[in-house]
Design a protein around this motif. Structure first.
Motif, PDB file in Angstrom:
ATOM      1  N   GLU A  26       0.823  -1.210   0.000  1.00  0.00           N
ATOM      2  CA  GLU A  26       0.000   0.000   0.000  1.00  0.00           C
ATOM      3  C   GLU A  26       0.864   1.270   0.000  1.00  0.00           C
ATOM      4  O   GLU A  26       0.623   2.210   0.757  1.00  0.00           O
ATOM      5  CB  GLU A  26      -0.965  -0.013   1.177  1.00  0.00           C
ATOM      6  CG  GLU A  26      -1.929  -1.185   1.125  1.00  0.00           C
ATOM      7  CD  GLU A  26      -2.982  -1.158   2.220  1.00  0.00           C
ATOM      8  OE1 GLU A  26      -3.016  -0.194   3.004  1.00  0.00           O
ATOM      9  OE2 GLU A  26      -3.767  -2.129   2.304  1.00  0.00           O
ATOM     10  N   SER A  27       1.862   1.295  -0.879  1.00  0.00           N
ATOM     11  CA  SER A  27       2.764   2.447  -0.969  1.00  0.00           C
ATOM     12  C   SER A  27       2.573   3.246  -2.251  1.00  0.00           C
ATOM     13  O   SER A  27       3.149   4.327  -2.389  1.00  0.00           O
ATOM     14  CB  SER A  27       4.218   1.975  -0.890  1.00  0.00           C
ATOM     15  OG  SER A  27       4.508   1.071  -1.947  1.00  0.00           O
ATOM     16  N   ILE A  28       1.774   2.743  -3.197  1.00  0.00           N
ATOM     17  CA  ILE A  28       1.631   3.362  -4.506  1.00  0.00           C
ATOM     18  C   ILE A  28       0.210   3.899  -4.672  1.00  0.00           C
ATOM     19  O   ILE A  28      -0.771   3.201  -4.405  1.00  0.00           O
ATOM     20  CB  ILE A  28       1.932   2.345  -5.630  1.00  0.00           C
ATOM     21  CG1 ILE A  28       3.343   1.785  -5.481  1.00  0.00           C
ATOM     22  CG2 ILE A  28       1.735   2.980  -7.003  1.00  0.00           C
ATOM     23  CD1 ILE A  28       4.447   2.829  -5.586  1.00  0.00           C
ATOM     24  N   ASP A  29       0.109   5.151  -5.119  1.00  0.00           N
ATOM     25  CA  ASP A  29      -1.205   5.758  -5.373  1.00  0.00           C
ATOM     26  C   ASP A  29      -1.686   5.511  -6.798  1.00  0.00           C
ATOM     27  O   ASP A  29      -2.888   5.361  -7.028  1.00  0.00           O
ATOM     28  CB  ASP A  29      -1.138   7.271  -5.127  1.00  0.00           C
ATOM     29  CG  ASP A  29      -0.856   7.615  -3.682  1.00  0.00           C
ATOM     30  OD1 ASP A  29      -1.812   7.646  -2.889  1.00  0.00           O
ATOM     31  OD2 ASP A  29       0.320   7.858  -3.346  1.00  0.00           O
ATOM     32  N   ALA A  80      -0.480  -5.753  -4.291  1.00  0.00           N
ATOM     33  CA  ALA A  80      -0.377  -5.466  -2.866  1.00  0.00           C
ATOM     34  C   ALA A  80       0.229  -4.092  -2.604  1.00  0.00           C
ATOM     35  O   ALA A  80      -0.032  -3.473  -1.566  1.00  0.00           O
ATOM     36  CB  ALA A  80       0.457  -6.549  -2.179  1.00  0.00           C
ATOM     37  N   ALA A  81       1.046  -3.594  -3.531  1.00  0.00           N
ATOM     38  CA  ALA A  81       1.679  -2.286  -3.348  1.00  0.00           C
ATOM     39  C   ALA A  81       0.724  -1.133  -3.633  1.00  0.00           C
ATOM     40  O   ALA A  81       0.962  -0.013  -3.180  1.00  0.00           O
ATOM     41  CB  ALA A  81       2.909  -2.171  -4.243  1.00  0.00           C
ATOM     42  N   LEU A  82      -0.336  -1.374  -4.379  1.00  0.00           N
ATOM     43  CA  LEU A  82      -1.286  -0.322  -4.702  1.00  0.00           C
ATOM     44  C   LEU A  82      -2.227  -0.100  -3.531  1.00  0.00           C
ATOM     45  O   LEU A  82      -2.792  -1.047  -2.979  1.00  0.00           O
ATOM     46  CB  LEU A  82      -2.087  -0.699  -5.955  1.00  0.00           C
ATOM     47  CG  LEU A  82      -2.935   0.408  -6.573  1.00  0.00           C
ATOM     48  CD1 LEU A  82      -2.056   1.497  -7.175  1.00  0.00           C
ATOM     49  CD2 LEU A  82      -3.863  -0.174  -7.644  1.00  0.00           C
ATOM     50  N   LYS A  83      -2.416   1.157  -3.158  1.00  0.00           N
ATOM     51  CA  LYS A  83      -3.302   1.487  -2.053  1.00  0.00           C
ATOM     52  C   LYS A  83      -4.746   1.099  -2.389  1.00  0.00           C
ATOM     53  O   LYS A  83      -5.124   1.045  -3.559  1.00  0.00           O
ATOM     54  CB  LYS A  83      -3.222   2.981  -1.744  1.00  0.00           C
ATOM     55  CG  LYS A  83      -1.871   3.437  -1.241  1.00  0.00           C
ATOM     56  CD  LYS A  83      -1.847   4.938  -0.985  1.00  0.00           C
ATOM     57  CE  LYS A  83      -0.478   5.394  -0.486  1.00  0.00           C
ATOM     58  NZ  LYS A  83      -0.427   6.863  -0.249  1.00  0.00           N
TER      59      LYS A  83
END
Length: 361
Positions: free
Chosen positions: A42-45, A118-121
C-alpha cells in the motif's frame, strides 16, 4: 485461457529502493516482475504505464525463438495455449512482448501487474495503455522503431495459427487483456480511447487505418460494496466529464421525479475519447508517452504528494511529468540503455524544479 495468478513475494530479498525514500524520482533497472514484489504494501497511489505491445518490437533484447518447442517438449500433455509461468519463460530466454502466442503475452502481462497489486493502495488506480495487433503467420519484428517508419532493421518469425489467430485478424488484445484483469477481481472504470491523428500510413488497401489505442483505468475491487478511489474530476480534459445537473424547481416539478434524460447537461467534447498526436521518441525509444495524454491521468488519479509507479518506464516521460506535477515517481526499466536515459532525464527535470512535496503516511 489465462491462469489465475497468485501473488508471490520474495521473503529473502531486500528492496533496493522503496516508495518511502526521499528522492522525488527513483529509477531502478531490472525486470518489473521482480521489482514489483519488492515494493512496500500500500505504498503506490497510481500505477501508469505502457507495456511492450505483442509482436512489434524487440527493443534490443535477445529472444529465444525456439521457446514454444521447448515448453511443449517438457510435457507431452501440454498444448500451445497453456501459458508457462513468467519465471519459466524468462529463464528460457523469453522477453515480454515477444511471446510466440498472444495468449502467452496476455498471461504474462497480467501476471506481472498482479505482482504489484499489494503495493497499490486500496484507493489507488491503475492506468494501462495498450494497442492492438493484426495477426500474420509470418510476422515482422522491428529491432527498434515503429512499424512502417524508417529503415530500422527487422526480422521475420513464424507464428502458429489456430483459434482466433487467423491471417489478417485483428486480435483484440486490449479487450482480452481487460477481461483477464476483470477475472482477477480488478474493476474496469474506463476504456479511454487515445485517438492518434498522425499515425504513419500503411500499405493495406482493404481495411481502415488503425488510429487508436486503449487506455484502461482499473481500480481495486473491495471486499464488499462499491469501489472507492481517489479521483479529481477537475483535472481531466475539458469535455471528458460525465456529470448531470438538475434544477427541479426551475423544471416545475413538485417532487424530484423527472426522467433522467429530460434535464441533463453535460460538457460538450470528446468524453472518453482523447485526441493527442503521437510524439517523436526520445533517447532511442520510439514509443514515448505524449504529455497531453498522461498528465490528466496523473493529476486526476494521484493526490498531490502521492506516489506514481511506471513499471515499464522507458526513458522516463511519466516520471518527469509526475514530478513536475508535485508527485513522487518510481520507474522500472529492463533495458540498460533506456534506464540510463530515464535517469538522465529525471536528473535534468529535477534540476529545473523546486519540489516541495508534502509528507505522506
Amino acid at each position: 485461457m489465462v491462469a489465475q495468478v497468485e501473488m508471490e513475494q520474495n521473503e529473502t530479498s531486500e528492496p533496493e529502493a522503496t516508495a518511502s525514500d526521499d528522492a522525488p524520482i527513483q529509477v531502478r533497472q531490472g525486470d518489473a516482475y521482480d521489482l514489483m514484489a519488492d515494493l512496500p504494501a500500500e505504498s503506490i497511489d497510481l500505477l501508469i504505464t505502457s507495456p511492450p505491445y505483442w509482436g512489434l518490437r524487440a527493443y534490443g533484447q535477445e529472444h529465444n525463438e525456439e521457446i514454444l518447442k521447448e515448453w511443449l517438449a517438457e510435457d507431452s500433455e501440454r498444448v500451445q495455449t497453456d501459458v508457462p509461468p513468467y519465471e519459466w519463460y524468462r529463464k528460457h530466454g523469453g522477453v515480454l512482448g515477444l511471446e510466440p502466442l498472444p495468449e502467452w503475452f496476455i498471461g504474462h502481462l497480467v501476471e506481472i501487474l498482479q505482482r504489484g497489486a499489494a503495493a497499490l493502495k486500496p484507493e489507488g488506480s491503475m492506468w494501462i495503455n495498450i494497442g492492438d495487433t493484426y495477426f500474420a503467420r509470418w510476422s515482422s519484428i522491428r529491432h527498434d522503431g515503429r512499424q512502417g517508419l524508417g529503415d530500422n532493421p527487422r526480422s521475420r518469425r513464424r507464428t502458429p495459427m489456430g483459434g482466433f489467430r487467423q491471417e489478417k485478424q485483428l486480435l483484440l488484445i486490449p479487450a482480452r487483456f481487460a477481461i483477464a484483469m476483470q477475472d482477477l477481481r480488478w474493476i474496469l472504470r474506463n476504456d479511454l480511447i487515445w485517438h492518434k491523428p498522425n499515425v504513419p500510413p500503411r500499405p493495406e488497401k482493404d481495411r481502415l487505418r488503425l488510429a487508436h489505442e486503449h487506455f484502461f483505468h482499473f481500480v481495486k475491487r473491495p471486499k464488499e460494496g462499491r469501489a472507492k478511489y481517489h479521483y479529481d474530476m477537475d483535472e481531466v480534459e475539458h469535455g471528458a466529464r460525465d456529470v448531470v445537473f438538475y434544477d427541479f424547481d426551475e423544471a416545475g416539478y413538485d417532487e424530484a421525479d423527472p426522467s433522467y434524460y429530460d434535464f441533463q447537461e453535460v460538457e460538450e467534447g470528446e468524453h472518453d475519447v482523447v485526441t493527442t498526436h503521437v510524439r517523436s521518441g526520445s533517447d532511442g525509444h520510439s514509443a514515448t508517452f505524449p504529455i497531453g495524454l498522461i498528465k490528466p491521468r496523473i493529476l486526476s488519479s494521484c493526490p498531490p504528494g502521492g506516489t506514481v509507479l511506471d513499471p515499464f518506464c522507458g526513458t522516463g516521460r511519466s516520471l518527469t511529468v509526475a514530478a513536475e506535477s508535485g508527485r513522487r515517481a518510481i520507474g522500472f526499466e529492463l533495458s540498460a540503455e533506456f534506464h540510463e536515459a530515464a535517469q538522465k532525464n529525471s536528473d535534468q527535470s529535477l534540476g529545473q524544479l523546486t519540489l516541495e512535496l508534502p509528507d505522506v503516511e
